[in-house]
Design an enzyme around this catalytic site. Structure first.
Site, mmCIF file in Angstrom:
data_model
loop_
_atom_site.group_PDB
_atom_site.id
_atom_site.type_symbol
_atom_site.label_atom_id
_atom_site.label_comp_id
_atom_site.label_asym_id
_atom_site.label_seq_id
_atom_site.Cartn_x
_atom_site.Cartn_y
_atom_site.Cartn_z
ATOM 1 C CE1 TYR A 1 -4.259 -1.367 -0.300
ATOM 2 C CE2 TYR A 1 -3.301 -3.075 1.078
ATOM 3 C CZ TYR A 1 -4.302 -2.636 0.234
ATOM 4 O OH TYR A 1 -5.357 -3.464 -0.094
ATOM 5 C CG HIS B 1 -2.387 -12.111 -10.406
ATOM 6 N ND1 HIS B 1 -1.176 -11.874 -11.006
ATOM 7 C CD2 HIS B 1 -2.682 -13.407 -10.663
ATOM 8 C CE1 HIS B 1 -0.766 -12.990 -11.604
ATOM 9 N NE2 HIS B 1 -1.654 -13.917 -11.416
ATOM 10 C CB THR C 1 3.869 -9.702 -18.563
ATOM 11 O OG1 THR C 1 3.939 -10.893 -17.774
ATOM 12 C CG2 THR C 1 3.314 -10.018 -19.936
ATOM 13 C CG ASN D 1 9.317 -7.122 -21.923
ATOM 14 O OD1 ASN D 1 10.189 -6.484 -21.331
ATOM 15 N ND2 ASN D 1 8.639 -8.096 -21.347
ATOM 16 C CB CYS E 1 -15.650 -6.962 9.278
ATOM 17 S SG CYS E 1 -17.259 -6.892 8.490
HETATM 18 P P1 NAD Z 1 7.724 -9.147 -13.970
HETATM 19 O O1 NAD Z 1 8.382 -8.263 -12.988
HETATM 20 O O2 NAD Z 1 8.000 -10.600 -13.900
HETATM 21 O O3 NAD Z 1 8.117 -8.662 -15.436
HETATM 22 C C1 NAD Z 1 8.009 -7.302 -15.810
HETATM 23 C C2 NAD Z 1 8.336 -7.241 -17.288
HETATM 24 O O4 NAD Z 1 8.135 -5.897 -17.699
HETATM 25 C C3 NAD Z 1 9.774 -7.624 -17.620
HETATM 26 O O5 NAD Z 1 9.762 -8.548 -18.682
HETATM 27 C C4 NAD Z 1 10.405 -6.288 -18.014
HETATM 28 O O6 NAD Z 1 11.405 -6.447 -19.008
HETATM 29 C C5 NAD Z 1 9.216 -5.516 -18.527
HETATM 30 N N1 NAD Z 1 9.311 -4.065 -18.404
HETATM 31 C C6 NAD Z 1 9.837 -3.336 -17.384
HETATM 32 N N2 NAD Z 1 9.675 -2.025 -17.598
HETATM 33 C C7 NAD Z 1 9.032 -1.909 -18.783
HETATM 34 C C8 NAD Z 1 8.583 -0.816 -19.551
HETATM 35 N N3 NAD Z 1 8.755 0.467 -19.150
HETATM 36 N N4 NAD Z 1 7.965 -1.057 -20.737
HETATM 37 C C9 NAD Z 1 7.797 -2.331 -21.164
HETATM 38 N N5 NAD Z 1 8.210 -3.420 -20.493
HETATM 39 C C10 NAD Z 1 8.802 -3.204 -19.308
HETATM 40 O O7 NAD Z 1 6.143 -8.838 -13.892
HETATM 41 P P2 NAD Z 1 4.886 -9.708 -14.344
HETATM 42 O O8 NAD Z 1 5.226 -10.506 -15.537
HETATM 43 O O9 NAD Z 1 3.736 -8.776 -14.398
HETATM 44 O O10 NAD Z 1 4.655 -10.732 -13.151
HETATM 45 C C11 NAD Z 1 4.806 -10.302 -11.832
HETATM 46 C C12 NAD Z 1 3.629 -10.523 -10.893
HETATM 47 O O11 NAD Z 1 3.738 -9.545 -9.864
HETATM 48 C C13 NAD Z 1 2.292 -10.338 -11.518
HETATM 49 O O12 NAD Z 1 1.542 -11.402 -11.107
HETATM 50 C C14 NAD Z 1 1.705 -9.060 -10.911
HETATM 51 O O13 NAD Z 1 0.472 -9.338 -10.291
HETATM 52 C C15 NAD Z 1 2.594 -8.718 -9.763
HETATM 53 N N6 NAD Z 1 3.039 -7.278 -9.761
HETATM 54 C C16 NAD Z 1 2.126 -6.279 -9.960
HETATM 55 C C17 NAD Z 1 2.541 -4.955 -9.959
HETATM 56 C C18 NAD Z 1 1.509 -3.881 -10.191
HETATM 57 O O14 NAD Z 1 0.331 -4.083 -9.912
HETATM 58 N N7 NAD Z 1 1.923 -2.727 -10.730
HETATM 59 C C19 NAD Z 1 3.878 -4.638 -9.747
HETATM 60 C C20 NAD Z 1 4.787 -5.682 -9.516
HETATM 61 C C21 NAD Z 1 4.352 -6.997 -9.521
#
Ligand code: NAD
Length: 246
Positions: free
Chosen positions: A71, A119, A191, A216, A147
């Site tokens: 948070y 998620h 991702t 990416n 709650c």
């Molecule tokens: P990951 O960290 O595994 O991968 C992030 C990907 O984004 C990498 O491949 C990286 O090269 C790419 N990337 C980084 N900056 C970028 C940019 N500016 N433009 C384009 N690509 C870019 O993340 P994931 O695959 O989403 O999996 C991680 C898990 O963690 C997910 O399940 C998600 O729920 C969670 N998560 C969420 C958040 C959020 O809500 N913002 C943040 C971190 C993690």
């Protein structure tokens, strides 16, 4: 493997039903660290606090860590131009659904609709006993929130993001599968494609004949397996370049 902006734009213009599949990378330019990237708070996090059974048994002890790790960005971050480009494409009818692994609510904050939060979300919490929903913005986060509606003793609230050991929210799962079945184009943004079962959605779409455009910073799990077009660079910049020729 193709890698030109024009090819991506041509595919998108010819598409009848385009979906986006997004990950932490699309929110990186809003200032939220990715999962595996440098400074990724999630990697520094003791995975135990994200296990559902641990949280349920040790809510007081776990809460402070959840609050501080997850948070700390809440209410302080805003969508970036990549989120707004997708919103704009939805308004123009270029993009139908957004399947996101992110829990940050930035797609919706940018005005997107049909966002399937695979998620879950940080944006709301629910009572572990009666299921009553609370908006995070209305909760005092300093101590474990309870709650106000039900009378059970341990009626604390749990954030509505998916913990380890918890299933994918049924509504988001079903909507994601339906969207992937309908899609003739899927644009994957920011991702690594490593977190299952979410990561299988683009593969599922690909098996049904969906064309895959990927954006990416670096090659991912998808690049050499299913991507038809791979565009290397920041989500904000690549989406702006595609938008300019749409
Ligand atoms: P990951 O960290 O595994 O991968 C992030 C990907 O984004 C990498 O491949 C990286 O090269 C790419 N990337 C980084 N900056 C970028 C940019 N500016 N433009 C384009 N690509 C870019 O993340 P994931 O695959 O989403 O999996 C991680 C898990 O963690 C997910 O399940 C998600 O729920 C969670 N998560 C969420 C958040 C959020 O809500 N913002 C943040 C971190 C993690």
């Amino acid at each position: 493997m193709r890698n030109s902006i024009l090819e991506a734009a041509e595919i998108l213009k010819a598409a009848k039903y385009t979906i986006a599949f997004t990950g932490a990378g699309i929110s990186a330019e809003s200032g939220i660290p990715t999962y595996r990237g440098k400074g990724g708070v999630w990697l520094e996090t003791n995975p135990k606090i994200l296990e559902l059974s641990f949280f349920l048994q040790n809510p007081e002890e776990t809460w402070a860590q959840i609050r501080d790790k997850f948070y700390r960005y809440f209410g302080k971050i805003t969508p970036n131009s990549a989120h707004y480009t997708l919103s704009n494409w939805q308004t123009k009818g270029f993009l139908c659904d957004i399947i996101t692994q992110n829990i940050d609510h930035l797609h919706q904050d940018a005005g997107c609709h049909s966002v399937h939060e695979f998620h879950g979300t940080l944006h709301s919490l629910s009572c572990v006993h009666c299921g009553k929903q609370y908006k995070a913005s209305t909760i005092d986060m300093h101590t474990l929130p309870f709650c106000t509606a039900c009378s059970k003793r341990r009626n604390f609230l749990k954030p509505n993001f998916v913990f380890f050991g918890e299933g994918i929210p049924e509504k988001a799962y079903d909507a994601s599968i339906k969207a992937a079945e309908k899609a003739d184009v899927c644009i994957i943004i920011g991702t690594s494609g490593l977190v299952r079962p979410a990561a299988t959605i683009p593969h599922f779409a690909h098996e049904n004949g969906t064309k895959i455009i990927e954006i990416n910073l670096e090659p991912s799990n998808y690049t050499d397996s299913i991507s038809d077009v791979f565009l290397a660079g920041k989500a904000t910049e690549i989406l702006a370049q595609i938008d300019a020729v749409m």
